[in-house]
Design a protein around this motif. Structure first.
Motif, PDB file in Angstrom:
ATOM      1  N   GLY A 173       7.884  -3.601   5.445  1.00 40.25           N
ATOM      2  CA  GLY A 173       7.420  -3.558   6.826  1.00 40.25           C
ATOM      3  C   GLY A 173       6.012  -3.015   6.946  1.00 40.25           C
ATOM      4  O   GLY A 173       5.609  -2.560   8.022  1.00 40.25           O
ATOM      5  N   VAL A 174       5.251  -3.068   5.856  1.00 44.79           N
ATOM      6  CA  VAL A 174       3.868  -2.576   5.865  1.00 44.79           C
ATOM      7  C   VAL A 174       2.932  -3.753   5.623  1.00 44.79           C
ATOM      8  O   VAL A 174       2.959  -4.365   4.557  1.00 44.79           O
ATOM      9  CB  VAL A 174       3.646  -1.500   4.777  1.00 44.79           C
ATOM     10  N   ASP A 175       2.128  -4.072   6.606  1.00 39.32           N
ATOM     11  CA  ASP A 175       1.214  -5.212   6.521  1.00 39.32           C
ATOM     12  C   ASP A 175      -0.173  -4.721   6.119  1.00 39.32           C
ATOM     13  O   ASP A 175      -0.739  -3.833   6.775  1.00 39.32           O
ATOM     14  CB  ASP A 175       1.157  -5.926   7.868  1.00 39.32           C
ATOM     15  N   VAL A 176      -0.718  -5.293   5.052  1.00 41.56           N
ATOM     16  CA  VAL A 176      -2.077  -4.962   4.630  1.00 41.56           C
ATOM     17  C   VAL A 176      -3.042  -5.887   5.364  1.00 41.56           C
ATOM     18  O   VAL A 176      -2.998  -7.107   5.183  1.00 41.56           O
ATOM     19  CB  VAL A 176      -2.250  -5.101   3.104  1.00 41.56           C
ATOM     20  N   THR A 177      -3.887  -5.320   6.193  1.00 39.91           N
ATOM     21  CA  THR A 177      -4.771  -6.126   7.033  1.00 39.91           C
ATOM     22  C   THR A 177      -6.230  -6.097   6.599  1.00 39.91           C
ATOM     23  O   THR A 177      -7.035  -6.906   7.059  1.00 39.91           O
ATOM     24  CB  THR A 177      -4.677  -5.649   8.488  1.00 39.91           C
ATOM     25  N   GLY A 178      -6.570  -5.170   5.731  1.00 37.36           N
ATOM     26  CA  GLY A 178      -7.957  -5.085   5.282  1.00 37.36           C
ATOM     27  C   GLY A 178      -8.064  -4.399   3.938  1.00 37.36           C
ATOM     28  O   GLY A 178      -7.132  -3.714   3.497  1.00 37.36           O
ATOM     29  N   MET A 179      -9.205  -4.578   3.301  1.00 37.57           N
ATOM     30  CA  MET A 179      -9.413  -3.998   1.972  1.00 37.57           C
ATOM     31  C   MET A 179     -10.906  -3.754   1.797  1.00 37.57           C
ATOM     32  O   MET A 179     -11.723  -4.650   2.023  1.00 37.57           O
ATOM     33  CB  MET A 179      -8.879  -4.960   0.904  1.00 37.57           C
ATOM     34  N   THR A 195      -6.368  -1.058   4.345  1.00 36.99           N
ATOM     35  CA  THR A 195      -6.025  -0.844   5.746  1.00 36.99           C
ATOM     36  C   THR A 195      -4.658  -1.471   5.981  1.00 36.99           C
ATOM     37  O   THR A 195      -4.475  -2.667   5.739  1.00 36.99           O
ATOM     38  CB  THR A 195      -7.055  -1.488   6.680  1.00 36.99           C
ATOM     39  N   THR A 196      -3.701  -0.670   6.422  1.00 37.55           N
ATOM     40  CA  THR A 196      -2.343  -1.184   6.604  1.00 37.55           C
ATOM     41  C   THR A 196      -1.867  -0.923   8.029  1.00 37.55           C
ATOM     42  O   THR A 196      -2.511  -0.206   8.807  1.00 37.55           O
ATOM     43  CB  THR A 196      -1.355  -0.525   5.621  1.00 37.55           C
ATOM     44  N   SER A 197      -0.728  -1.496   8.359  1.00 33.07           N
ATOM     45  CA  SER A 197      -0.156  -1.327   9.694  1.00 33.07           C
ATOM     46  C   SER A 197       0.361   0.087   9.916  1.00 33.07           C
ATOM     47  O   SER A 197       0.729   0.437  11.038  1.00 33.07           O
ATOM     48  CB  SER A 197       0.974  -2.335   9.897  1.00 33.07           C
ATOM     49  N   ARG A 198       0.383   0.903   8.874  1.00 31.72           N
ATOM     50  CA  ARG A 198       0.835   2.293   9.029  1.00 31.72           C
ATOM     51  C   ARG A 198      -0.328   3.287   8.911  1.00 31.72           C
ATOM     52  O   ARG A 198      -0.574   4.091   9.781  1.00 31.72           O
ATOM     53  CB  ARG A 198       1.906   2.624   7.992  1.00 31.72           C
ATOM     54  N   CYS A 199      -1.025   3.231   7.780  1.00 30.18           N
ATOM     55  CA  CYS A 199      -2.103   4.175   7.541  1.00 30.18           C
ATOM     56  C   CYS A 199      -2.962   3.653   6.397  1.00 30.18           C
ATOM     57  O   CYS A 199      -2.524   2.801   5.634  1.00 30.18           O
ATOM     58  CB  CYS A 199      -1.550   5.557   7.191  1.00 30.18           C
ATOM     59  N   PRO A 200      -4.194   4.158   6.260  1.00 31.55           N
ATOM     60  CA  PRO A 200      -5.013   3.752   5.114  1.00 31.55           C
ATOM     61  C   PRO A 200      -4.401   4.275   3.816  1.00 31.55           C
ATOM     62  O   PRO A 200      -3.853   5.383   3.779  1.00 31.55           O
ATOM     63  CB  PRO A 200      -6.370   4.403   5.391  1.00 31.55           C
ATOM     64  N   ILE A 201      -4.521   3.487   2.762  1.00 30.69           N
ATOM     65  CA  ILE A 201      -4.013   3.888   1.454  1.00 30.69           C
ATOM     66  C   ILE A 201      -5.121   3.683   0.440  1.00 30.69           C
ATOM     67  O   ILE A 201      -5.689   2.589   0.348  1.00 30.69           O
ATOM     68  CB  ILE A 201      -2.761   3.078   1.066  1.00 30.69           C
ATOM     69  N   ARG A 202      -5.424   4.706  -0.309  1.00 32.74           N
ATOM     70  CA  ARG A 202      -6.483   4.649  -1.317  1.00 32.74           C
ATOM     71  C   ARG A 202      -5.859   4.410  -2.688  1.00 32.74           C
ATOM     72  O   ARG A 202      -4.982   5.160  -3.120  1.00 32.74           O
ATOM     73  CB  ARG A 202      -7.257   5.962  -1.308  1.00 32.74           C
ATOM     74  N   VAL A 203      -6.294   3.365  -3.374  1.00 36.90           N
ATOM     75  CA  VAL A 203      -5.776   3.033  -4.707  1.00 36.90           C
ATOM     76  C   VAL A 203      -6.953   2.752  -5.630  1.00 36.90           C
ATOM     77  O   VAL A 203      -8.055   2.431  -5.184  1.00 36.90           O
ATOM     78  CB  VAL A 203      -4.833   1.807  -4.672  1.00 36.90           C
ATOM     79  N   ALA A 204      -6.708   2.883  -6.921  1.00 36.38           N
ATOM     80  CA  ALA A 204      -7.754   2.553  -7.894  1.00 36.38           C
ATOM     81  C   ALA A 204      -7.796   1.061  -8.171  1.00 36.38           C
ATOM     82  O   ALA A 204      -8.862   0.493  -8.431  1.00 36.38           O
ATOM     83  CB  ALA A 204      -7.528   3.334  -9.193  1.00 36.38           C
ATOM     84  N   TRP A 205      -6.626   0.413  -8.126  1.00 31.49           N
ATOM     85  CA  TRP A 205      -6.528  -1.018  -8.417  1.00 31.49           C
ATOM     86  C   TRP A 205      -5.587  -1.675  -7.421  1.00 31.49           C
ATOM     87  O   TRP A 205      -4.655  -1.043  -6.902  1.00 31.49           O
ATOM     88  CB  TRP A 205      -5.988  -1.242  -9.833  1.00 31.49           C
ATOM     89  N   VAL A 206      -5.798  -2.960  -7.192  1.00 33.50           N
ATOM     90  CA  VAL A 206      -4.937  -3.744  -6.302  1.00 33.50           C
ATOM     91  C   VAL A 206      -4.430  -4.973  -7.051  1.00 33.50           C
ATOM     92  O   VAL A 206      -5.214  -5.679  -7.700  1.00 33.50           O
ATOM     93  CB  VAL A 206      -5.703  -4.200  -5.039  1.00 33.50           C
ATOM     94  N   VAL A 207      -3.132  -5.221  -6.946  1.00 30.08           N
ATOM     95  CA  VAL A 207      -2.540  -6.450  -7.469  1.00 30.08           C
ATOM     96  C   VAL A 207      -2.025  -7.250  -6.286  1.00 30.08           C
ATOM     97  O   VAL A 207      -1.128  -6.800  -5.563  1.00 30.08           O
ATOM     98  CB  VAL A 207      -1.393  -6.166  -8.456  1.00 30.08           C
TER      99      VAL A 207
END
Length: 565
Positions: A173-179, A195-207
């Motif tokens: 139920g978490v939509d990623v809307t921006g990066m 940028t997600t529908s809940r809160c920003p999440i900081r990661v080193a890598w994205v798959v």
């Protein structure tokens, strides 16, 4: 390959919520996440859906995917899922006064299970009696024969349980809307803010494993090129009336293709009417829409009373990302490639992506990856994806209902699928074990000829200690078989925690011919043979092994012992 030298080590990227964010909680995303967690990488899986997709999809997995599950200790769960499927098939067969076809049993050659051959090409099924069970590749990949009839929903469930057991956090139920890239004072990209529908999440890598309409792919600016659709297909489990005159299995008609069974109410249709109208593309399939397709393709007045669960609407849209990597963003599964679902290639292609990417990204995060390792993910998997797209396009071409295609299909059926050599070749290609990567270390050139097994998927083999080769891959390490009295093991000791070693005096009698004469075998965590030798001189073999380990497992933690001359 290009270098990853512009990317700072993880210790310079400490301000992250997770080391890796995986977008998409389908089978591909879950498998990538599990591979990362096995290597101690902190990972979160984000999926915009509140629950797993309930639509009916692939009804089985290939041998290559079954072997992936086996190597990670999931074979018992897969075998249980296959047993449940067979129970449904038996009930369906009994209700229709028929019996199930043979599903494989002990080989008449060496007592090993027979290689499963339940696949098809353009709706033309492979005949099990025409698969050469003595072929070296067939014999080497028969160990997982009892766990291929596993439906996609079951695969997703067991991978979800596997990831959860490893501590993977899955947020639905978490939509990623921006990066957005995070850049340090030196201009290095150090991570990504999602940028997600809940809160920003900081990661080193994205798959990005978020499907064919991947938002991650678009945000990363990766092009998606290919061919437009010419068919619309439907698949559903439904209450049907008027099917008495329909053939079971795959049937070609002048207006398309349909498949009834093998479980009660399961129907698949293919109509050559182009893509569905964009206005209904994202709408649920109605009983009226499914009924119209069945009547068009079968030419009979079949009535659809109800649809159980969610029906699927699909096309042969065939597209592929131009690259699977853009900086700190990597694509896998349908986000990297889409095609028609014939032969169930999508799930299996995604599993191959995940198992190839997982250990390489983990090695990069953990700081021991050799130069270019992460780039080899796209280099190795992109050609495989292109081959599968062509494979599915060819099947669509053979399904057309015009007179010339009917004649071509008859020739393929009578001349190509009616002999052992061609059938065996096509079966190996369909189940994913015929693929080969160019993985020979450059440093080994001129030392000893590259063995024919290098770059191929390893199968399974009984070991002299009573165990199986597949059992040594549960921790996703490299696996070394040493039949040179421990001399190879002493070299591998330079890479502790990365290589699992098995010392044998010789192969067991039941060992497949492909591995019986080997004196040394090194297999990557994804099941790809990185090095193999039949040399009896430990010094000669040791040079090749050291080169392969340096190429794929990075610099040694401690210097390997000096070799005796």
């Amino acid at each position: 390959m290009t270098s990853d030298s512009s990317i700072p080590p993880l210790e310079a990227v400490a301000d992250v919520d997770y080391q890796v964010g995986v977008i998409g909680a389908g089978p591909t995303g879950l498998l990538v996440a599990a591979e990362l967690a096995t290597a101690g990488v902190s990972v979160v899986v984000l999926d915009r859906h509140e629950s797993p997709d309930p639509t009916i999809k692939a009804g089985s997995i290939t041998v290559a995917t079954a072997e992936i599950l086996d190597r990670r200790g999931l074979r018992p769960a897969a075998e249980a899922a296959q047993q449940r499927f067979f129970e449904e098939l038996r009930a369906f067969a009994a209700a229709n006064g028929t019996s199930l076809p043979p599903t494989g049993g002990p080989s008449a050659v060496d007592g090993r299970p027979t290689f499963p051959s339940t696949g098809h090409f353009a709706g033309m099924f492979f005949r099990p009696d025409l698969v050469d069970q003595t072929d070296p590749e067939i014999a080497a990949h028969s160990g997982a024969a009892g766990s291929t009839m596993v439906r996609q929903s079951e695969v997703e469930a067991l991978l979800g349980a596997h990831a959860a057991a490893l501590g993977v956090e899955v947020a639905r139920g978490v939509d990623v809307t921006g990066m957005q890239s995070v850049v340090d004072d030196q201009g290095h990209e150090t991570g990504m803010t999602l940028t997600t529908s809940r809160c920003p999440i900081r990661v080193a890598w994205v798959v990005g494993a978020d499907g064919g309409r991947s938002r991650i792919r678009r945000l990363a600016g990766i092009d998606f090129v290919g061919t437009d659709p010419e068919i619309t297909g439907y698949q559903a489990i439904a209450d049907l009336e008027g099917t008495e005159g329909l053939g079971r299995g795959w049937n070609h008609t002048p207006t398309g293709v349909y498949c009834l069974g093998p479980i009660p109410g399961r129907i698949l249709t293919v109509q050559f009417t182009g893509a569905p109208d964009r206005a209904v593309r994202d709408e649920p399939v109605t009983t009226e829409e499914l009924q119209a397709s069945i009547r068009l393709v079968t030419g009979r007045d079949v009535t659809v009373r109800a649809i159980h669960g969610s029906a699927t609407r699909w096309t042969d849209n065939a597209r592929q990302a131009t690259t699977y990597r853009a900086g700190r963003v990597l694509l896998a599964g349908d986000a990297a490639h889409v095609h028609s679902p014939f032969s169930g290639q999508g799930l299996n292609l995604g599993a191959g992506d995940a198992i190839n990417l997982g250990w390489k990204l983990a090695a990069t995060v953990n700081g021991w990856a050799p130069e270019g390792l992460l780039d080899s993910y796209s280099t190795e998997r992109h050609p495989i994806g292109a081959q599968v797209l062509d494979w599915t396009r060819a099947q669509v071409a053979l399904m057309r209902g015009d007179d010339k295609t009917i004649q071509l299909r008859r020739i393929v059926q009578q001349d190509l699928l009616s002999n052992t050599t061609t059938t065996t070749h096509l079966v190996l290609a369909t189940v994913g074990v015929a693929q080969r990567y160019d993985v020979a270390p450059e440093a080994a050139t001129g030392v000893e000829p590259c063995h024919a097994l290098v770059g191929r998927l390893v199968g399974d083999a009984p070991l002299t200690d009573g165990g199986r080769l597949a059992d040594h891959f549960h921790t996703a390490s490299f696996v070394l078989i040493d039949r040179l009295k421990g001399n190879l093991t002493r070299i591998a000791d330079g890479w502790p925690e990365r290589v699992s070693t098995v010392i044998e005096d010789a192969a067991t009698v039941a060992c497949p011919d492909a591995y019986r004469t080997l004196t040394g075998l090194l297999v990557r965590p994804d099941g790809i043979i990185a090095w193999a030798t039949e040399a009896t001189d430990p010094t000669e073999a040791g040079i090749g092994l050291t080169a392969a380990l340096s190429r794929w497992a990075g610099a040694p933690v401690r210097n390997p012992p000096e070799r005796r001359s």
